[in-house]
Each structure stands twice: as structure tokens, then as C-alpha cells.
Write an enzyme that holds these catalytic residues in place. Sequence first.
Site, PDB file in Angstrom:
ATOM      1  N   ASP A   1      -6.569  -6.933  12.974  1.00  9.11           N
ATOM      2  CA  ASP A   1      -5.457  -6.737  12.067  1.00  9.11           C
ATOM      3  C   ASP A   1      -4.202  -7.085  12.855  1.00  9.11           C
ATOM      4  O   ASP A   1      -4.242  -7.156  14.079  1.00  9.11           O
ATOM      5  CB  ASP A   1      -5.471  -5.260  11.645  1.00  9.11           C
ATOM      6  CG  ASP A   1      -4.271  -4.898  10.827  1.00  9.11           C
ATOM      7  OD1 ASP A   1      -3.896  -5.714   9.983  1.00  9.11           O
ATOM      8  OD2 ASP A   1      -3.738  -3.806  11.029  1.00  9.11           O
TER       9      ASP A   1
ATOM     10  N   GLU B   1       9.851   1.784   5.595  1.00 14.36           N
ATOM     11  CA  GLU B   1      10.705   2.586   4.746  1.00 14.36           C
ATOM     12  C   GLU B   1      11.672   3.405   5.597  1.00 14.36           C
ATOM     13  O   GLU B   1      12.864   3.482   5.310  1.00 14.36           O
ATOM     14  CB  GLU B   1       9.819   3.512   3.922  1.00 14.36           C
ATOM     15  CG  GLU B   1      10.542   4.123   2.796  1.00 14.36           C
ATOM     16  CD  GLU B   1       9.753   3.976   1.505  1.00 14.36           C
ATOM     17  OE1 GLU B   1       8.900   4.827   1.278  1.00 14.36           O
ATOM     18  OE2 GLU B   1      10.010   3.021   0.772  1.00 14.36           O
TER      19      GLU B   1
ATOM     20  N   PHE C   1       5.022   1.605  -4.880  1.00 14.10           N
ATOM     21  CA  PHE C   1       4.593   0.389  -4.205  1.00 14.10           C
ATOM     22  C   PHE C   1       3.072   0.333  -4.192  1.00 14.10           C
ATOM     23  O   PHE C   1       2.403   1.333  -3.994  1.00 14.10           O
ATOM     24  CB  PHE C   1       5.098   0.421  -2.756  1.00 14.10           C
ATOM     25  CG  PHE C   1       4.690  -0.775  -1.964  1.00 14.10           C
ATOM     26  CD1 PHE C   1       5.481  -1.918  -1.950  1.00 14.10           C
ATOM     27  CD2 PHE C   1       3.514  -0.775  -1.230  1.00 14.10           C
ATOM     28  CE1 PHE C   1       5.100  -3.024  -1.223  1.00 14.10           C
ATOM     29  CE2 PHE C   1       3.134  -1.883  -0.509  1.00 14.10           C
ATOM     30  CZ  PHE C   1       3.931  -3.015  -0.506  1.00 14.10           C
TER      31      PHE C   1
ATOM     32  N   LYS D   1      13.049  -3.343  -4.522  1.00 13.58           N
ATOM     33  CA  LYS D   1      12.891  -4.137  -3.305  1.00 13.58           C
ATOM     34  C   LYS D   1      11.431  -4.601  -3.250  1.00 13.58           C
ATOM     35  O   LYS D   1      10.527  -3.890  -3.707  1.00 13.58           O
ATOM     36  CB  LYS D   1      13.245  -3.311  -2.072  1.00 13.58           C
ATOM     37  CG  LYS D   1      12.356  -2.111  -1.851  1.00 13.58           C
ATOM     38  CD  LYS D   1      12.768  -1.338  -0.617  1.00 13.58           C
ATOM     39  CE  LYS D   1      11.739  -0.258  -0.343  1.00 13.58           C
ATOM     40  NZ  LYS D   1      12.232   0.849   0.437  1.00 13.58           N
TER      41      LYS D   1
ATOM     42  N   THR E   1      -4.285 -10.946   8.535  1.00 11.44           N
ATOM     43  CA  THR E   1      -3.056 -10.215   8.293  1.00 11.44           C
ATOM     44  C   THR E   1      -2.578 -10.423   6.871  1.00 11.44           C
ATOM     45  O   THR E   1      -2.949 -11.383   6.204  1.00 11.44           O
ATOM     46  CB  THR E   1      -1.961 -10.666   9.287  1.00 11.44           C
ATOM     47  OG1 THR E   1      -0.735 -10.112   8.877  1.00 11.44           O
ATOM     48  CG2 THR E   1      -1.841 -12.181   9.301  1.00 11.44           C
TER      49      THR E   1
ATOM     50  N   ARG F   1      -1.879 -13.450   4.521  1.00 16.24           N
ATOM     51  CA  ARG F   1      -1.819 -13.023   3.117  1.00 16.24           C
ATOM     52  C   ARG F   1      -3.180 -12.530   2.626  1.00 16.24           C
ATOM     53  O   ARG F   1      -3.541 -12.747   1.491  1.00 16.24           O
ATOM     54  CB  ARG F   1      -1.383 -14.190   2.230  1.00 16.24           C
ATOM     55  CG  ARG F   1       0.004 -14.674   2.454  1.00 16.24           C
ATOM     56  CD  ARG F   1       0.958 -13.862   1.648  1.00 16.24           C
ATOM     57  NE  ARG F   1       2.307 -14.438   1.682  1.00 16.24           N
ATOM     58  CZ  ARG F   1       3.398 -13.710   1.563  1.00 16.24           C
ATOM     59  NH1 ARG F   1       3.303 -12.417   1.420  1.00 16.24           N
ATOM     60  NH2 ARG F   1       4.568 -14.267   1.592  1.00 16.24           N
TER      61      ARG F   1
ATOM     62  N   ASP G   1      -5.815  -0.553  12.415  1.00 18.71           N
ATOM     63  CA  ASP G   1      -5.238   0.786  12.521  1.00 18.71           C
ATOM     64  C   ASP G   1      -5.001   1.445  11.173  1.00 18.71           C
ATOM     65  O   ASP G   1      -4.788   2.640  11.111  1.00 18.71           O
ATOM     66  CB  ASP G   1      -3.911   0.718  13.261  1.00 18.71           C
ATOM     67  CG  ASP G   1      -2.832   0.117  12.403  1.00 18.71           C
ATOM     68  OD1 ASP G   1      -3.135  -0.882  11.723  1.00 18.71           O
ATOM     69  OD2 ASP G   1      -1.714   0.641  12.388  1.00 18.71           O
TER      70      ASP G   1
END
Lengths: 350, 1021
Positions: free
Chosen positions: B430, B545, B592, B615, B730, B839, B865
Site C-alpha cells: 500500500d 481532515e 465521505f 470538498k 495505491t 487509483r 496499514d
Amino acid sequence: MSSSGTSSIALGGGSAEAAAAKSTSKRPKYSRFTQQELPACKPILTPKWVILTFLVSGVVFIPLGVICLFASQGVIEIVDRYDTDCIPLASRDNKVRYIQGLEDKRCNRTIMVTKTMKNPVYVYYQLENYYQNHRRYVKSRQDGQLRSPKDEHDVKSCAPEDTIDGEPIVPCGLVAWSLFNDTYDFTRNNQKLPVNKKGISWKSDRESKFGINVFPKNFQKGTPIGGKSLDPDIPLSEQEDLIVWMRTAALPTFRKLYGKIDTDLQAGDTIKVLLQNNYNTYSFNGKKKLVLSTTSWLGGRNDFLGIAYLTVGSICLFLAVSFSVLYLAKPRQLGDPSYLSWNRSAGGGR
Amino acid sequence: MAGPSRRRRRLHLSKIYSYTCGKSSFQEDHSNIGGPGFSRVVYCNEPGSPAAERRNYAGNYVRSTKYTLASFFPKSLFEQFRRVANFYFLVTGILSLTDLSPYGAVSALLPLALVISATMVKEGIEDWRRKQQDIEVNNRKVKVHDGNGIFRQEEWRNLRVGDIVRVEKDEFFPADLLLLSSSYEDSICYVETMNLDGETNLKVKQGLEATSLLLNQDSDFKDFSAVVRCEDPNVNLYVFVGTLALEEERFPLSIQQILLRDSKLRNTEYVYGAVVFTGHDTKVIQNSTDPPSKRSRIERKMDKIIYLMFGLVFLMSFVGSIIFGVETRDDKLKNGRTERWYLKPDEADIFFDPERAPVAAIFHFFTATMLYSYFIPISLYVSIEIVKVLQSIFINRDIHMYYEETDKPAQARTSNLNEELGMVDTILSDKTGTLTCNSMEFIKCSIAGTAYGRGITEVERAMAVRSGGSPLVNEDLDVVVDRSAPKVKGFNFEDERIMNGNWVRQPEAAVLQKFFRLLAVCHTAIPETDEESGNVSYEAESPDEAAFVIAAREFGFEFFNRTQNGISFREMDLVSGEKVERVYKLLNILEFNSTRKRMSVIVRDDDGKLLLLSKGADNVMFERLAKNGRQFEAKTQEHVNQYADAGLRTLILAYREVDENEYIEFNKNFNEAKASVSEDREALIDEITDRMERDLILLGATAVEDKLQNGVPECIDKLAQAGIKIWVLTGDKMETAINIGFASSLLRQEMKQIIINLETPHIKSLEKSGGKDEIELASRESVVMQLQEGKALLAASGASSEAFALIIDGKSLTYALEDEIKKTFLDLATGCASVICCRSSPKQKALVTRLVKSGTGKTTLAIGDGANDVGMLQEADIGVGISGVEGMQAVMSSDIAIAQFRYLERLLLVHGHWCYSRIASMICYFFYKNITFGVTVFLYEAYTSFSGQPAYNDWFLSLFNVFFSSLPVIALGVFDQDVSARFCYKFPLLYQEGVQNILFSWKRIIGWMFNGFISALQGIS
């Protein structure tokens, strides 16, 4: 799920103040052991080391082999096979019938002593193709019964040689039943050579495995009679022939100690042996041999150890020499990764 | 945020809080109640009533142990004897009690007993630990209503369905509870669900108005009664369907009213709840499954060797039996005599009867299989287990894999994969939080088309090195970190134009103000004010955030309080220049998620205007802009691309004003959708929010840096030298991923990049106009073509050892993973030195992992993780979790947890190499010694006419395996180092020994066995 609860076991915390500051620090404690940093000897097999090692082994082993061989050669051994010769010519086509017959089976043998034999001279009988190590045979005995008169009725492992008319046989079992019963009498120059039959068995066997108060009972009373009978008045611990026989041999060819001659035998002596040829090895084509032998510090006659040393030593020397030649003629760099097996196939590596 | 002063604070009942379900109508799911799957009836407050008794639901006693006292022996013995070797020894053990046995029964049973009891003791200890935990959990106390308005302490295990409990602050919930009321007026409460999903943020639950009005103190429960009808116990943590019948009225219940066992009450003084599910019916326990058990390649091969050994044993027994049969037959009575008269064959029992030699031979076969059982290493399994546990201890205790900052040592959670660590062929990693720190730093922003921020990112530095070759190469990493360490955590922004209130002098000050307000308002963070200093810190769901809220604070827009329906922040008034407090009324949060890739809030500002603040990722946000909101689009797009090049994570900020009527309509639909429990709830919500988040006005973009962890480039370099292929999977944009690739030395300048994406003009134009099928067809075609081209390129380079890197994006990956194409994709990917999939979704990560694992047949290691990596970790041969910031989920599903990516180097090159060579040599050694021993036994048989007489003493036979020869082997397995750690690092190529499985190839195994045979020959001669 609840096992995810934090465990606050302090693993480390080296010094006291660190421990006080972070009493729950999970920092592993340093020690050379836990970090797998203990000093270790990891010899790298460089050509020099290898050659040197082989050289040293060769140099040490060859003399050792020579010494062993000498010691073994120093042992004088006279072997006389008599199983066929002791059968009268007339009976040779049916040896078994002869040996099972009732006639007198005395037999005279003459042994020439070629070299002086220092006392004690050991007298052995050697049997061949005789499976004393057969599982049925090995198991057919009862050690408890041999040790103590209390257990004389405990004969269950001895079948079929366990009881006679409901009375237990002591010593029971096939091993005791088949006790070797040839006898030898030696004369030299018409003088009897006494054979010492004391102390031919293991001391531990006499003292702890065969009882001093255990007497033969009902032994060789059934039919057929297997081998030698025992004097019912002598305790088992003194029946040394039996004790020797009961220590079953590991291989089908074996020697058992018959006795010791406590005088030197001179070179050129002629020894007459008066032999009672009683024991039946003919039915299974077993050989019988009489062996007279001295001993050395290495034991009886056995060239194997010396030859093994010599062979290995010579191979080492040969390797040392050939590696040296190879090393001088075609040296290569130490630790060249292109020689690693997984690089070789890739053709030269990266 | 909680304190005694908060208690019973008069707040309005918030029907518009984002989580509120309100009086939602009965959805169709509720009509199922009473039917199959929805049959549970809970009589609240009357658990002892006859109606409740009749239901006879399980108690709240929870047992996590594998065995009970009674079942321990039968069950664990059964488990043991499922192993074929153990079963074989059990059979020989039983046979040894008969006359067939060549040796005493003790010789056969003692080693078996030792091995079995050693394993059972181990099992027992493990289970005892679980038992202790159970006892602790089951004896926890909770306050239970006793029927007269009085609550008394009761152990958890005594709870019954229908009991009313009172849970105090910071206590765990003892069972799945229906929230009746809390210390807050509107009966909300905060819940921490770390034990359930690993997320550290607090969740809000809210009871029904009907119950919260009724029940406020202990005595109110005296006459309370209600009936809950709901679904049967199930595993779904996020859905609950039920109704509450209270005083002739029925209310729908959702997961919003359910407090799950193992979560914790936070920031709330107390709650009252009715027990709905107890013990094993609770959702968390229904959810707890054993992790998928992984077996190492070597062990699977070892099983084959054991079968080979069985074959050998049976072959030898067969040969021996035939010879024995023949020789026994020859002992037949002939002419009134037998050959070997000393054996008395004429009186022999069946085992040696020459008259029935074939039967004797068959019996002998059994005897022989017992005798040659020394070929099967009885103590192999238990020895390997011991060795692996000890190896794991070494891994856990390695000081070089201890991370001071988070106080985390390496943690081998399963010990049965140690040697796989030495055989890893492909690492799937990752990016965020694994290669990078996952501590986000606000570093740049673009507002109103102007770029702000002067910081230099590590990627930019790496790019500078690449292009200019500036001398930054050999710099110590610690220094780099120290130099760039921000003064404020999460904020590494330097630009005097907008810092310290200077932004008011910028030409587009109004836009800047909106931008900063959006940062301060549009989030789900919870502020915590330090009472003494007055400083505000934030608890946020994600580090991104937190970085935004911190940035807002640093810019002068300090968010300091969150209530159920309001967000308070301080800002400088443009006119007066003074700090003023503003309270925005928070109406809705549009959360989200990874498909929406955006988050919005709907607020009413202090002028009463309705605002939608949003956002999100650039690709979803740009297409949602209004015609008049695209003023800065071109500039912003350009900046975003630059930021992506610099390896930054970007978000687009936009807003719009909302019409009152439109909002009312939306709110109604939204709440309905939220309250529904049907299958398509998510889709419904998405659709409604999608309609809302349109016609936005662009404000700007933010860029946060996700720093590379220390030592990542060096580590990747070493692993590459060791011949390990590294794939990065990723969710980032392609540019970001490529740049991180360069920064982490995964990509090198001299590498040829093969990029596969669907950004071709043809497809783009299709996307604008064409239909779905058309796009799909064209996309697939394009992907196949690109893959073929890549392969051709690869083939062309052939001999010249040119390194290739494959970069593929998520969309292309969807097609590349299709059944017909994936072979081509895999061929291409395995030909490349590095592979980057950008993506990619969590599902794709797992799929890629499976493809690599099954496609190449080599060992794969996945490292990650976050919760999005769990699938990947479980799919891979070895899952390594980074015990970092993003909760515990990855760690919980991993096999080994480390604190930093760079520890992977030591874990693989040193521990992996050692463990592999140790285990491989140890197993070979085991078979060697057993063959040596077994062959001597067999050869000796030849001298005893195969009568089955063992060559050795009974005790020697029985203890050879378990005592005399086990310690040297175990010592080899635990301590042996073929090369020291220093050399493992120095010559990473040594690692290939494990990857190609040289020490455990059949050639090597047979070699060991042959050696054993030779040794046996020497031994016998």
C-alpha cells in the site's frame, strides 16, 4: 475480540530511570542472546583451510591405521572347522540322522600352533547360519525366572518350551533349551591342557541377571531334547556356559566363549582336541568352528578398523594433493556470486 | 469535551442532526418483522415473565475457549489424531499392545504420549489464557434494574434478554443494548467502537424520543414495559431492523438505537438500555470468525515427504514380509524334522507358523510397519511448532525492529509463516501510511487561481536530484526530517502573503475567507480544548481532515466547539479586525466514502443563509461545478496537476448557496433514505446527495503532503537488489504515484515506463457522448492493445537487461483483471521490475494479490496499514500490517505487524533468510536422522531373516526421536545462522536462496535422504 485489550507487560526498560520514566515501554531488552549476536564460529571453507584439513586428517589417520593394523595382525587366531570332518564318512550323506542318532560322537582334531600364543588363549566356538537373533527365539525366555526362584512360574513368554506336565521349566524358553552342547578337551604332548571355564561370562550377568539360588528344574525333560542338560544342583549363576549362551548373538554368524587356556602355547606345538560333536547344525546347513585366539589391546583379530583408517587417510591425502594442484593451476576468487547455483543457470548473472 | 457541567444541559431536541432517524416511516423491511429471520421478541424490563421465559434466549455468558473442561480431552485428542502421522502412530500404538509388536508397548506409546501431551499442554495453556479472559469479561459488573426502580450491581454473565441496564461513562456495553435514554436530554450518546472496527473516532447514537421522554432516572423504570420485535442474531454490524411497541404505539428501530457489545460509552455520563442480544447472539461475537489459517509452502511440501516416507515404510515392510514368508515356509516339517529346529517351528503360533506362512507374512507386514515407523518423524510437528514459536520470540525481541516513537516492537502474530518470510518473491505494498507516514501536512493551496505555499516536498527534492543531480544524495535521513519538521504538527505551510492575517490584503480576500471558513466547517473532527492553555486540538477520522482543521486554525479560523447541531469557530472580522465567534448551524453531513470521493456539509451561517460546503477529489469535483463557478478552473487545474507532480494529495474545495425550498425537499428525502434499512439504502443516499452536490462554485484546492517514511528508498533499493519484485497498489492519482515511486527509488531514471491508462482522446470523446457498452468495449480493446504493446516492448528488449516499470490505473485494471486478459497482464507485470497500480480500490488490491499469488505460484507478501488493505493482507501468503496511525484493523488481520516500512528489510533479509534456512535444514535434518535410524533397523532385519527383531533396545527405540535426537535438531532450527546479519545485508542476493527454494528443493531433500542412507550403511558395517 476482547483479546485486543492492551497488554502492559514491560519487556524492557533497561536502566532504572528509563523504567521509571516509561514503566510500560515495550522496548525489547537488549542482550546478545535475544538479538542473535552471540559469538559463533563460522568457518569459511577457503581452499587453504580445506587443503590443510584434509592434509592433517591424512597425516593423522594413516599412522593410526598402521598401528591398528599391526595390533590386529599381532593377534594369533587358529580356526578349525569341524562340522563335516567330524561325521564319519559313512554318514555324510545324511548328517542329520547321524547327529540325531545315539552312537558315540567323539571326534579327534589336531591343531598346529604356528606362532607362540601368550596366555590367556581364548577358546571359542563359532556357529554360522544360526539365527539366534530371530524374534521368536530372542523372545523365548523369561529374565525374571532366571533371576529369582519366586518367578519360576512366570513362563508365559517361553512357549512352547514353558512347562512340562504343568511344572515350569527352569530355565525356560527356546534359548536355554537349545544350549550348545559340543565339548572340547585339549591335550598337548599327551598332557592335558586344562580349560578354565570360570569367568567366561559377563560379571553383571552372573551377579544380577542369573540368581545364585535359582536351580535348573525340569530342564531338558521333554522331547525332543534341544541341547545341553544342566546339573540341577548348581545354581544358574555358576552355569557359565548357559549364561554365555543366553546372551543372544546379534548376527547369524557368531562366536561364543568356551573357556580360557591359561598357559602359553609355543610355536610348533601340536594340540589334540577330543571333541564331542553333539550339536545339530546340519539340519540348517550351519557351520561349526573351533577357534583359539589371543587378544591385543584392541581386542580380538579385526583388521577393519585399521583398513578403514588407512582408506580414509589415503583419500584425505589424495584430496589434499589434488585440491592443491587444482588451486595452484586454476585459482578463483573467493565469494564470487556468479558461481551461486541460481546465478549459474542465468548465464553469468547480473 | 465532556464534563459534569455538561450534564443535563438543556439542548434542543435535534431532529435535524445528521444521524437522526427521526420518526421515519416504516420501511418495507419492517414489514418482515415477525416473519422468518425476524422472529426475536424482547420483553423489556420483564425478563422473568412467562412470555419471555418461553422464548428461552441464551444467557450472556460468553465462551471464547476452544474446549470446555469436559470436552478438552476428547476434542483435543481428536484434533491431534487428524494429523496423518499421529494417526499412524496411534494405530501402531494400539497394535503394539497385541502380540504383533516387535517391541514393548511402552516403546510405541511413550513417544506418542510425549508428543501428544506436549501439544495438548500447549493447547491447554492457550485455552487457559482465553478462559482467564472469559472469566474476567463474564464477571464484569453492570447495574441492572431489579424491578422496583432500583439498580443493583450484577455480573455480566447473569444478564438476560429484556433486562434494563445502566451503563456509566467509560464502561463497555455488556451486550447489544437498545438505547432508551442517556444523560443528554435528546438521549444521544457517544460510543467508541475501536474493538469492533478499529476506528478511533467517536460515533453518535441516539435513542427514540418516545423512550427518552419517559425515562430519565432510575425510578422511572419501575413501571416501564415495552416489547421489541426485531431481527434474529446476525453478523451485520451496520444494520438493525426492529420495532418497539410502547403504550399501544409502534416505533421503528434502526442501528442508530443499538449499542453494541465491546464498544465503549464515551463523553456521556450514563445511558439506560434494554438488553436485546446476549452472549453469543451479539453482533460482535457473531462476527468473530477465526482468521483464515495459512500454511506455509514448506509445510505443505513436508506433508508430501511424509507421504513418501509412508510409501517407503510400506514398501520395505512388503519386501520384508515376502522374504519372511518364504523363510518361514522353509521351516516346514519335512521328513519328521524341521530345518531351524532351535526355533521349534512345528509348535509355533500363527505368527511364525510355517504351515500357514502366507498368514504369518501378512501379520509380519503389520509388525514391520511398526518396526519401520522410525522413518516417520513423530516429533517433527511438535518440534517445528516449538522452533517457530522461539523464532517468533526472536522476531518480537529484535531491537532493530522496535520503533521508539510509537513504542512498538515487531509482533509476529502467527508463528507458522516464519520461513515464508525468506521466500517472498513479490511484495505488494500500500502507499499511504505504509511507504509514507500518513501524518498529513498542509503544505500548499491554490485559492482563487493563485498558488500559495513555499514549502518543498521530498518528492520535489528527489525530482531535483533526478534532473539536476544536486548533491542531496548521501544525506542522513534523520537530518532531513529534522530540518523539515514543521513547527505545528500537520502544518508545514509558509507564505507570508496569507499568513498572520495578511490574507485580507489579497485581491480576492472574499474568496480566501470562504475558503478558510470551508476548511474550518466542512469536516467531522471533534475539538478538544486544553483547559489550562486554551489551546484547541482535534480528533479527526483521518489525518487529512486534521490537517485541514489545523490549517484553518493557523490561518486564523479556529474551530473550537462542536455541538449536536452547531459548529463554532473564531475568525477575524473583516471590518473591525477583531476576533469574533461565529456559530454555523450544522444541518446535514454528507459523509465521505471511497465511491463518492467527496464530503459535504449543509450549514446555516449566522446570517441565516443556507450553504453547501463541499470538498473532494478533483475528478469528481470539477464536473460538479456550476457554469458560473468555473472562474478559476483552468488555473486551479494547473496547480492541482503541479501538486500531484510534487507527490501531494489534493482536494478541491467548492461551495454553493442553497435555496430554502430545495433544502426542505432534500432533507425530507435524505432523512427517509437514511432511516431506511433496505438493501439499496446506500444507492438511495448516493442518489439524493448527488442531486444536491451540483452547480458548485470553485474556491480552490488544497495540497497536503504525505511524507515518505524514514529509510523507505534505501529499504526498497535493498529489497530490489535481493531480487524481490515490488508492486505498489495505491488509491492515488497516477502522477502522485509515479512521483512517490521516484522518491522511494521504486522507479529509476533509467527504467522504461510502460503506462497503461484509458486517457486516450478516443475514449474520452466516447465518454462524453457514447453509451456504456460502447465505452466498455473500446476501453477493453484499448487495454488489451496497450498490454500487447508492452509485451512486445518487453520481448524486444529481451537480452539487454533493460529494466521496465509498469504503471496502470484503476480503470484499466478493471479490464486487465478480467479472466481472459489477466494472463497477459500478469505476464507483462512479472516482466517488469516495478509495478504501480494507481487509483485502485480495496477490492482491486485483493484481486491483484490473488492474481499474483495464483498466477506465479510464488510467495507473495502484502503490506498495508489501513482497513482498505485488509483484503489484500488476507489474500496474500503473508500479510504484514503496519501498526501506524490508521486504527488496528490491518494489524488485526495481519500475520506480522511492524511499525515502519523500513523494518521489512530486516524482517525479510535477515529474519526471513534465517528462518527459511533454519526450517528447511531442520526438516531435512529430521528426515536424515530418521532415515539413518530407520535404515539401520531395516538392514539389520536382513540379518535376522526378517523376523522383526529390532536392532536396538526398547528404550533406545522409544526415546531416540523424542529425546536423544530432538535437541540438536531444535537447536539447529532456533539458532543456526548460515551467515551473520551483517552479511545478509551486505549480500542481499543471498535472499534468492529462499525465493528459489534451493534448500528445500526435491534435489536437496533427496540428497539429505541419500546421505541418511549412506550414514546408515556406515553405521551397520
